[in-house]
Design an enzyme around this catalytic site. Structure first.
Site, PDB file in Angstrom:
ATOM      1  N   ASP A  17       4.508  -8.261  -0.867  1.00  0.00           N
ATOM      2  CA  ASP A  17       3.337  -7.395  -1.036  1.00  0.00           C
ATOM      3  C   ASP A  17       3.656  -6.316  -2.054  1.00  0.00           C
ATOM      4  O   ASP A  17       4.701  -5.648  -1.946  1.00  0.00           O
ATOM      5  CB  ASP A  17       3.001  -6.688   0.286  1.00  0.00           C
ATOM      6  CG  ASP A  17       2.231  -7.559   1.253  1.00  0.00           C
ATOM      7  OD1 ASP A  17       2.002  -8.740   0.944  1.00  0.00           O
ATOM      8  OD2 ASP A  17       1.851  -7.036   2.321  1.00  0.00           O
ATOM      9  N   LYS A  74      -5.796 -10.721  -0.968  1.00  0.00           N
ATOM     10  CA  LYS A  74      -6.344 -10.918   0.375  1.00  0.00           C
ATOM     11  C   LYS A  74      -7.853 -10.751   0.423  1.00  0.00           C
ATOM     12  O   LYS A  74      -8.401  -9.783  -0.126  1.00  0.00           O
ATOM     13  CB  LYS A  74      -5.734  -9.892   1.335  1.00  0.00           C
ATOM     14  CG  LYS A  74      -4.277 -10.150   1.679  1.00  0.00           C
ATOM     15  CD  LYS A  74      -3.797  -9.108   2.679  1.00  0.00           C
ATOM     16  CE  LYS A  74      -2.297  -9.134   2.901  1.00  0.00           C
ATOM     17  NZ  LYS A  74      -1.833 -10.322   3.603  1.00  0.00           N
ATOM     18  N   GLY A 146       2.992  -4.947   9.303  1.00  0.00           N
ATOM     19  CA  GLY A 146       3.034  -3.496   9.189  1.00  0.00           C
ATOM     20  C   GLY A 146       3.858  -2.817  10.259  1.00  0.00           C
ATOM     21  O   GLY A 146       3.924  -1.596  10.313  1.00  0.00           O
ATOM     22  N   ARG A 158       7.854 -20.106  17.058  1.00  0.00           N
ATOM     23  CA  ARG A 158       8.391 -20.897  18.179  1.00  0.00           C
ATOM     24  C   ARG A 158       7.274 -21.652  18.891  1.00  0.00           C
ATOM     25  O   ARG A 158       7.467 -22.784  19.338  1.00  0.00           O
ATOM     26  CB  ARG A 158       9.138 -19.995  19.171  1.00  0.00           C
ATOM     27  CG  ARG A 158      10.547 -19.643  18.717  1.00  0.00           C
ATOM     28  CD  ARG A 158      11.379 -19.203  19.916  1.00  0.00           C
ATOM     29  NE  ARG A 158      12.694 -18.742  19.534  1.00  0.00           N
ATOM     30  CZ  ARG A 158      13.763 -19.534  19.374  1.00  0.00           C
ATOM     31  NH1 ARG A 158      13.655 -20.843  19.546  1.00  0.00           N
ATOM     32  NH2 ARG A 158      14.929 -19.019  19.041  1.00  0.00           N
ATOM     33  N   GLY A 207       6.123  -8.556  10.013  1.00  0.00           N
ATOM     34  CA  GLY A 207       7.194  -7.801  10.657  1.00  0.00           C
ATOM     35  C   GLY A 207       8.581  -8.070  10.111  1.00  0.00           C
ATOM     36  O   GLY A 207       9.563  -7.553  10.624  1.00  0.00           O
ATOM     37  N   GLY A 228       5.712  -7.930   3.774  1.00  0.00           N
ATOM     38  CA  GLY A 228       4.653  -6.968   3.469  1.00  0.00           C
ATOM     39  C   GLY A 228       5.239  -5.596   3.268  1.00  0.00           C
ATOM     40  O   GLY A 228       5.666  -5.222   2.181  1.00  0.00           O
ATOM     41  N   SER A 229       5.312  -4.836   4.368  1.00  0.00           N
ATOM     42  CA  SER A 229       5.755  -3.454   4.290  1.00  0.00           C
ATOM     43  C   SER A 229       7.265  -3.343   4.216  1.00  0.00           C
ATOM     44  O   SER A 229       7.789  -2.292   3.850  1.00  0.00           O
ATOM     45  CB  SER A 229       5.236  -2.709   5.516  1.00  0.00           C
ATOM     46  OG  SER A 229       3.913  -3.109   5.798  1.00  0.00           O
TER      47      SER A 229
END
Ligand code: PLP
Length: 290
Positions: A17, A74, A146, A158, A207, A228-229
Site C-alpha cells: 500500500d 481499491k 490496519g 487456515r 495485519g 498495507g499499514s
C-alpha cells in the site's frame, strides 16, 4: 484467461500500500511486484472513521506515473461505478475492498462485466469461491487490515486450507451437498478439490507487519502477500520494505529471516485483535460483519 495473466505474474511477490509517489518509488525499489494506490493506509482509515471511498484519481495517476510496476486501486464492495472509473483510469487491477465502506449490502461487483482484473477478500472457502464465480482473478485473506495483528489473516487462510482438505476428502456425491453448505457453484468446488488449492492466485492480507509474518503466511500456502499499514506505519519504512520483500522469497529460510528481521526499528504499533474486533463489530449493524 487474459484476466488471470497479471494475477499469475504477481505470484511469489509482495504488493505494498502506498499513498504518495515517493512511497511508491520506495516500494518499487524494495522489490514490490505491484503497489496499491490509496489515500490513507488502513490504519489511518480505522483511526479516522467515517465513510471510506475510492481515492482521488489525481493521486492514483501520480502513482501510476511514478513507477513501472503494476498499480492497483481499491473500489468499495459493490460499487461498480467506482470500479468503472478505476478501469477507465487504467489501473492494472481493482481491489473490491472491505477496507473501504461497503456500498451494497447484498451484491458484490459483477466482475465479469469488466476487462480489468479484480482481487477480492475472503474469510473462508465459500466467500472465496463466490467471489471467483463473480469473476475475481485473485483472492486475498481479509485479515484485519490496519491492525498490525496477523491473527485474523492466519485464521482465514487456515480456514480456506481446511475446507479445501474437506472437499478433497469427500466423494463426488457428497461434494454437491458441501457446495450447498458453502453456497458455491459445484463446478468451482470440484475444480478446487481437484487442484487442492483455490483455482486463482491466493494472497494473504490484513495485519502483516514483519518479515516473520510474511514467512508465516507463505508457509501456510499463500502465493504472496499484501502489506498495507505494516510498512509505511513503521518507524523506518525503506529497510522494512526491502526486508519484507526479501522475506517473500526466503520464507523457508529461518537463518536469512533472522538477518532480515534485524535492526528494522519499531514495527507499526497496531492494535491487538480483540480490541480491533470489538471496534470492527460495532461498526457493522444488522449482523453484517464484512
Ligand atoms: N464482504 C462484505 C464487505 C459484505 O458486505 C458481504 C455481504 O454481506 C460479504 C462479504 C458476504 O458476501 P457473500 O455472502 O456473497 O460472500
Amino acid at each position: 484467461k487474459v484476466k488471470a495473466g497479471l494475477a499469475q505474474m504477481t505470484k511469489g511477490g509482495i504488493i505494498m500500500d502506498v499513498t504518495t509517489a515517493a512511497e511508491a518509488r520506495i516500494a518499487e525499489e524494495a522489490g514490490a511486484c505491484a503497489v496499491m494506490a490509496l489515500e490513507r493506509v488502513p490504519a489511518d482509515i480505522r483511526r479516522d472513521g467515517g465513510v471510506a471511498r475510492m481515492s482521488d484519481p489525481q493521486m492514483i495517476k501520480e502513482i501510476m506515473s511514478a513507477v513501472t510496476i503494476p498499480v492497483f486501486a481499491k473500489a468499495r464492495v459493490g460499487h461498480f461505478a467506482e470500479a468503472q472509473i478505476l478501469e477507465a483510469l487504467g489501473v492494472d487491477m481493482v481491489d473490491e475492498s472491505e477496507v473501504l465502506t461497503p456500498s451494497d449490502e447484498d451484491n458484490h461487483i459483477n466482475k465479469h462485466a469488466f476487462t480489468v482484473p479484480f482481487v477480492c477478500g475472503a474469510r473462508d472457502l465459500g466467500e472465496a469461491l463466490r467471489r471467483i464465480a463473480e469473476g475475481a482473478a485473485m483472492i486475498r485473506t481479509k485479515g484485519l487490515a490496519g491492525t498490525g495483528d496477523v491473527a485474523e489473516a492466519v485464521r482465514h487462510q487456515r480456514m480456506i486450507n481446511k475446507q479445501i482438505k474437506v472437499a478433497q476428502a469427500l466423494d463426488a456425491d457428497e461434494l454437491y451437498s458441501y457446495a450447498k453448505e458453502l453456497r458455491v457453484p459445484i463446478d468451482l468446488l470440484q475444480k478446487t478439490a481437484e487442484l487442492g488449492r483455490l483455482p486463482v492466485v491466493n494472497f494473504a492480507a490484513g495485519g502483516i507487519a514483519t518479515p516473520a509474518d510474511v514467512s508465516l503466511m507463505m508457509q501456510l500456502g499463500v502465493d504472496g502477500v499484501f502489506v498495507g499499514s505494516g510498512i509505511f506505519k513503521s518507524s523506518n519504512p525503506a529497510p522494512r520494505a526491502v526486508a519484507m520483500a526479501q522475506a517473500v522469497t526466503h520464507y523457508k529460510d529461518a537463518k536469512i529471516l533472522g538477518e532480515l528481521s534485524t535492526n528494522l526499528g519499531d514495527a507499526m504499533i497496531g492494535e491487538p485483535r480483540n480490541e480491533a474486533i470489538k471496534k470492527y463489530v460495532n461498526n457493522y449493524t444488522k449482523g453484517k460483519t464484512d
